[in-house]
Design a protein around this motif. Sequence first.
Motif, PDB file in Angstrom:
ATOM      1  N   ILE A 124       0.849  -1.195   0.000  1.00 59.29           N
ATOM      2  CA  ILE A 124       0.000   0.000   0.000  1.00 59.29           C
ATOM      3  C   ILE A 124       0.881   1.241   0.000  1.00 59.29           C
ATOM      4  O   ILE A 124       1.822   1.350   0.798  1.00 59.29           O
ATOM      5  CB  ILE A 124      -0.919   0.044   1.240  1.00 59.29           C
ATOM      6  N   TYR A 125       0.584   2.165  -0.893  1.00 60.86           N
ATOM      7  CA  TYR A 125       1.146   3.511  -0.822  1.00 60.86           C
ATOM      8  C   TYR A 125       0.124   4.371  -0.095  1.00 60.86           C
ATOM      9  O   TYR A 125      -1.048   4.408  -0.477  1.00 60.86           O
ATOM     10  CB  TYR A 125       1.400   4.056  -2.222  1.00 60.86           C
ATOM     11  N   PHE A 126       0.554   5.073   0.962  1.00 64.90           N
ATOM     12  CA  PHE A 126      -0.375   5.825   1.803  1.00 64.90           C
ATOM     13  C   PHE A 126       0.152   7.229   2.055  1.00 64.90           C
ATOM     14  O   PHE A 126       1.329   7.409   2.385  1.00 64.90           O
ATOM     15  CB  PHE A 126      -0.566   5.107   3.147  1.00 64.90           C
ATOM     16  N   ILE A 127      -0.716   8.239   1.887  1.00 57.98           N
ATOM     17  CA  ILE A 127      -0.356   9.615   2.217  1.00 57.98           C
ATOM     18  C   ILE A 127      -1.520  10.271   2.950  1.00 57.98           C
ATOM     19  O   ILE A 127      -2.684   9.934   2.738  1.00 57.98           O
ATOM     20  CB  ILE A 127      -0.011  10.466   0.972  1.00 57.98           C
ATOM     21  N   THR A 128      -1.186  11.210   3.829  1.00 57.49           N
ATOM     22  CA  THR A 128      -2.212  12.008   4.492  1.00 57.49           C
ATOM     23  C   THR A 128      -1.589  13.307   4.977  1.00 57.49           C
ATOM     24  O   THR A 128      -0.374  13.379   5.196  1.00 57.49           O
ATOM     25  CB  THR A 128      -2.837  11.252   5.681  1.00 57.49           C
ATOM     26  N   SER A 129      -2.403  14.336   5.126  1.00 54.78           N
ATOM     27  CA  SER A 129      -1.929  15.613   5.657  1.00 54.78           C
ATOM     28  C   SER A 129      -3.083  16.337   6.324  1.00 54.78           C
ATOM     29  O   SER A 129      -4.109  16.598   5.684  1.00 54.78           O
ATOM     30  CB  SER A 129      -1.342  16.488   4.549  1.00 54.78           C
ATOM     31  N   ASP A 130      -2.910  16.652   7.601  1.00 55.92           N
ATOM     32  CA  ASP A 130      -3.924  17.456   8.270  1.00 55.92           C
ATOM     33  C   ASP A 130      -3.791  18.922   7.877  1.00 55.92           C
ATOM     34  O   ASP A 130      -4.749  19.687   7.965  1.00 55.92           O
ATOM     35  CB  ASP A 130      -3.836  17.292   9.790  1.00 55.92           C
ATOM     36  N   VAL A 131      -2.605  19.333   7.408  1.00 53.48           N
ATOM     37  CA  VAL A 131      -2.400  20.705   6.939  1.00 53.48           C
ATOM     38  C   VAL A 131      -2.974  20.875   5.537  1.00 53.48           C
ATOM     39  O   VAL A 131      -3.698  21.824   5.247  1.00 53.48           O
ATOM     40  CB  VAL A 131      -0.900  21.069   6.954  1.00 53.48           C
TER      41      VAL A 131
END
Length: 252
Positions: A124-131
């Motif tokens: 799995i390639y996973f990205i996230t950003s709360d900004v």
Amino acid sequence: MSNKVFGDDFDKSQSSNSSNISNVSLENRRGIMTYDFNGLFVLVKAPIEQVGQAVCQMKQVTNWERDVYEREIEIVDRPSFLMFQLRKHSWTIISPFILLQNNIISLSEETAKSMSLWLHTTSIYFITSDVGCYIGYHLYNSGQSIERLYAEQGDYDLVIKFPNNRDEDEYRSENGVCQFRSHLRQLKAYQIQDPYAFTNKFLQEQDVLVIDFYLLNRFKGEKKYTVTSWLKRDDLERMDYIALSQACTDLT
């Protein structure tokens, strides 16, 4: 029910089940612990030793330090990363390791695809950003794309990182954008009301835990670093440090 990617009253804290499992040990948690962080990981369903051996065959490895957590190591000024396996979890997590100018290494969807193909497993390639207010993942099995989601709230400036193509179903609204493609389920992007809750459920289905992993900067002299974070040593099967030759700018 209206078709919307993010509602005006959307609250990420309501999408997570973390409040219900705050007393559950990491060994038994699955899903995403929190959405309040910036993260980019490649997750490989294989033991950490197998993942490290695969990297050695794919790339020119100059340094491989095993079991480095809470130990002082010497950092080399070459593309580097950390990989770790949580105790009683079947996935190894690859994370960028950026402390020196030349430590930067690119992790991408192609990284996940290559690892999946090389080890004949799931990745799995996973990205996230709360900004940046975005979240996304791409699931592979033996190098084949299985499911991919990308959702961004607001002006979706970063959508070029997950470009739409003819196979991608996309839904845009005044609140955000959602792209979705799957060989697992019959579903359209506009039907995904809450991409954060959807991603959390997807990770649980895959028996994965994504944590808000970050390092605590504890230098002891030039290029000496003690590898620590909020994790306890007993939370880990192992954490390793790998450096590649200077010519390797990505892990694909």
